[in-house]
Design a protein around this motif. Sequence first.
Motif, PDB file in Angstrom:
ATOM      1  N   SER A  99      10.483  -4.505  -0.558  1.00  0.00           N
ATOM      2  CA  SER A  99       9.394  -3.801   0.121  1.00  0.00           C
ATOM      3  C   SER A  99       8.005  -4.159  -0.392  1.00  0.00           C
ATOM      4  O   SER A  99       7.020  -3.954   0.300  1.00  0.00           O
ATOM      5  CB  SER A  99       9.591  -2.296  -0.041  1.00  0.00           C
ATOM      6  N   LYS A 100       7.920  -4.658  -1.629  1.00  0.00           N
ATOM      7  CA  LYS A 100       6.643  -4.932  -2.297  1.00  0.00           C
ATOM      8  C   LYS A 100       5.847  -3.649  -2.545  1.00  0.00           C
ATOM      9  O   LYS A 100       4.643  -3.690  -2.803  1.00  0.00           O
ATOM     10  CB  LYS A 100       5.803  -5.930  -1.494  1.00  0.00           C
ATOM     11  N   ALA A 101       6.527  -2.507  -2.463  1.00  0.00           N
ATOM     12  CA  ALA A 101       5.880  -1.223  -2.739  1.00  0.00           C
ATOM     13  C   ALA A 101       6.012  -0.889  -4.220  1.00  0.00           C
ATOM     14  O   ALA A 101       6.785  -1.518  -4.949  1.00  0.00           O
ATOM     15  CB  ALA A 101       6.544  -0.124  -1.891  1.00  0.00           C
ATOM     16  N   ASP A 102       5.252   0.102  -4.658  1.00  0.00           N
ATOM     17  CA  ASP A 102       5.441   0.657  -5.997  1.00  0.00           C
ATOM     18  C   ASP A 102       6.651   1.590  -5.945  1.00  0.00           C
ATOM     19  O   ASP A 102       6.631   2.583  -5.207  1.00  0.00           O
ATOM     20  CB  ASP A 102       4.208   1.446  -6.432  1.00  0.00           C
ATOM     21  N   VAL A 103       7.687   1.293  -6.702  1.00  0.00           N
ATOM     22  CA  VAL A 103       8.932   2.061  -6.633  1.00  0.00           C
ATOM     23  C   VAL A 103       9.101   2.900  -7.894  1.00  0.00           C
ATOM     24  O   VAL A 103       9.023   2.381  -9.008  1.00  0.00           O
ATOM     25  CB  VAL A 103      10.154   1.133  -6.452  1.00  0.00           C
ATOM     26  N   VAL A 104       9.336   4.191  -7.692  1.00  0.00           N
ATOM     27  CA  VAL A 104       9.642   5.107  -8.779  1.00  0.00           C
ATOM     28  C   VAL A 104      11.052   5.633  -8.553  1.00  0.00           C
ATOM     29  O   VAL A 104      11.387   6.079  -7.449  1.00  0.00           O
ATOM     30  CB  VAL A 104       8.654   6.289  -8.829  1.00  0.00           C
ATOM     31  N   VAL A 105      11.893   5.585  -9.581  1.00  0.00           N
ATOM     32  CA  VAL A 105      13.268   6.091  -9.482  1.00  0.00           C
ATOM     33  C   VAL A 105      13.304   7.507 -10.059  1.00  0.00           C
ATOM     34  O   VAL A 105      12.964   7.731 -11.217  1.00  0.00           O
ATOM     35  CB  VAL A 105      14.250   5.182 -10.233  1.00  0.00           C
ATOM     36  N   ALA A 106      13.715   8.452  -9.225  1.00  0.00           N
ATOM     37  CA  ALA A 106      13.812   9.851  -9.645  1.00  0.00           C
ATOM     38  C   ALA A 106      15.244  10.185 -10.026  1.00  0.00           C
ATOM     39  O   ALA A 106      16.197   9.543  -9.564  1.00  0.00           O
ATOM     40  CB  ALA A 106      13.351  10.774  -8.517  1.00  0.00           C
ATOM     41  N   GLY A 107      15.414  11.203 -10.860  1.00  0.00           N
ATOM     42  CA  GLY A 107      16.739  11.651 -11.241  1.00  0.00           C
ATOM     43  C   GLY A 107      17.544  12.078 -10.031  1.00  0.00           C
ATOM     44  O   GLY A 107      17.004  12.453  -8.987  1.00  0.00           O
ATOM     45  N   HIS A 108      18.856  12.037 -10.184  1.00  0.00           N
ATOM     46  CA  HIS A 108      19.742  12.310  -9.055  1.00  0.00           C
ATOM     47  C   HIS A 108      19.534  13.726  -8.508  1.00  0.00           C
ATOM     48  O   HIS A 108      19.705  14.715  -9.234  1.00  0.00           O
ATOM     49  CB  HIS A 108      21.191  12.116  -9.492  1.00  0.00           C
ATOM     50  N   GLY A 111       0.794  -1.227   0.000  1.00  0.00           N
ATOM     51  CA  GLY A 111       0.000   0.000   0.000  1.00  0.00           C
ATOM     52  C   GLY A 111       0.820   1.267   0.000  1.00  0.00           C
ATOM     53  O   GLY A 111       0.321   2.345   0.333  1.00  0.00           O
ATOM     54  N   THR A 112       2.093   1.159  -0.388  1.00  0.00           N
ATOM     55  CA  THR A 112       3.022   2.281  -0.296  1.00  0.00           C
ATOM     56  C   THR A 112       3.692   2.558  -1.634  1.00  0.00           C
ATOM     57  O   THR A 112       3.975   1.640  -2.399  1.00  0.00           O
ATOM     58  CB  THR A 112       4.115   1.982   0.750  1.00  0.00           C
ATOM     59  N   ALA A 113       3.950   3.819  -1.887  1.00  0.00           N
ATOM     60  CA  ALA A 113       4.790   4.219  -3.019  1.00  0.00           C
ATOM     61  C   ALA A 113       6.142   4.667  -2.477  1.00  0.00           C
ATOM     62  O   ALA A 113       6.208   5.384  -1.473  1.00  0.00           O
ATOM     63  CB  ALA A 113       4.143   5.356  -3.797  1.00  0.00           C
ATOM     64  N   ILE A 114       7.225   4.227  -3.112  1.00  0.00           N
ATOM     65  CA  ILE A 114       8.573   4.665  -2.757  1.00  0.00           C
ATOM     66  C   ILE A 114       9.144   5.460  -3.924  1.00  0.00           C
ATOM     67  O   ILE A 114       9.113   5.001  -5.068  1.00  0.00           O
ATOM     68  CB  ILE A 114       9.495   3.475  -2.433  1.00  0.00           C
TER      69      ILE A 114
END
Length: 392
Positions: A140-149, A120-123
């Motif tokens: 984590s089983k979370a939805d993971v989004v990778v952001a620019g540095h 139930g979490t977004a990372i």
Amino acid sequence: MSVSTGDSVFDWIDTRAEARAKAGLTRRLRPRPATSTDLDLAGNDYLGLARDKRVTGASAAASMRWGAGSTGSRLVTGSTELHMELEYELANFCGAQAALVFSSGYAANLGALTALSGPGTAIVADQYIHASLIDGCKLSKADVVVAGHCDVPQVAHALATRGKRRALVVTDSVFSVDGDLAPLGELAAACREHDSALVVDDAHGLGVLGDGGRGAVHAAGLAKSPDVITTVTLSKSLGAQGGAVLGPSRVIRHLVETARSFIFDTGLAPGSAAAALTALKVLREEPDRPARVVAVAQELAERLRAAGLRASSPSAAVVSVQAPSAEAAFGWAEACRTSGVVVGCFRPPSVPDGVSRLRLTARADLSDADIDRAVRVISETGASAGAVSRPR
């Protein structure tokens, strides 16, 4: 159908090893001697406390009293008075409500991310976070989004458009490859605007940045924030072993109940807990050590750039120097070692941007003569490695 003898089951490993060798990415263990005349710019003993007699003496005494190991997980027999005292002193020093000690910084990061997230979490994670944080995100089983540095607008956009109610932003404070500093204040503001928590790995900030070495999170004024979690390691500035999570008391209580890398792992050895406690005491008594570390790092970087090398601009103790290729980096590091200066050699996949580097670490106990020696050796061997762009 013939029955396999088992000899070919792991042939694929040989194929992978050959590919790594051709790419110049072979790694090997190299045991270091107990004493050496080499100049160590590869380890993370930023404050020069790993061999301090006060620290090693406390470790030895604790081992004699409590035993060589903690004998079990923290919730069974692995907690001693030393662990509880260390947690209190860490929280007090860094300005947090509470702390929880793990067996390593890696375990602390895994525990924090997995216990504070879930389906139930977004990372939202910086693209250059440490491998332990990456693994925590994966588990984590979370939805993971990778952001620019260090891209705060990207982080804010990801938070604003997330599909989950809860969210964590994950970053290093000081990034381990180039030693640059994350915009913690701006990230915290974005988190607050979007009702999200901020998790900061301050492994390279504790003992180096902030008032008396209290860390980058403390320096940013975030140590007491109810929505900021800090992870640290005890194996860098404090010269010991282990890790910890610092933050609001209710978060720490939650980790005790739910963090698998805490519940199912053997507790930190008493000797390591005592060593970290004593190092923290030394840091309180000698608050000038952190400033010396930063000054040494900046001087190394400036002088290496003046010699025509592509050195980073350090925010803390880490200085990186770019190499033309992975093979060149390896040969350069070997040449430095042959000349008596030990440096780190970072090559893919350890470097997220694919650029091979020498990684240097400053220490508070380096003398001016040590700095002169390091600059001379790295510059001279760098020229042979093709790393010098132009003399200045």
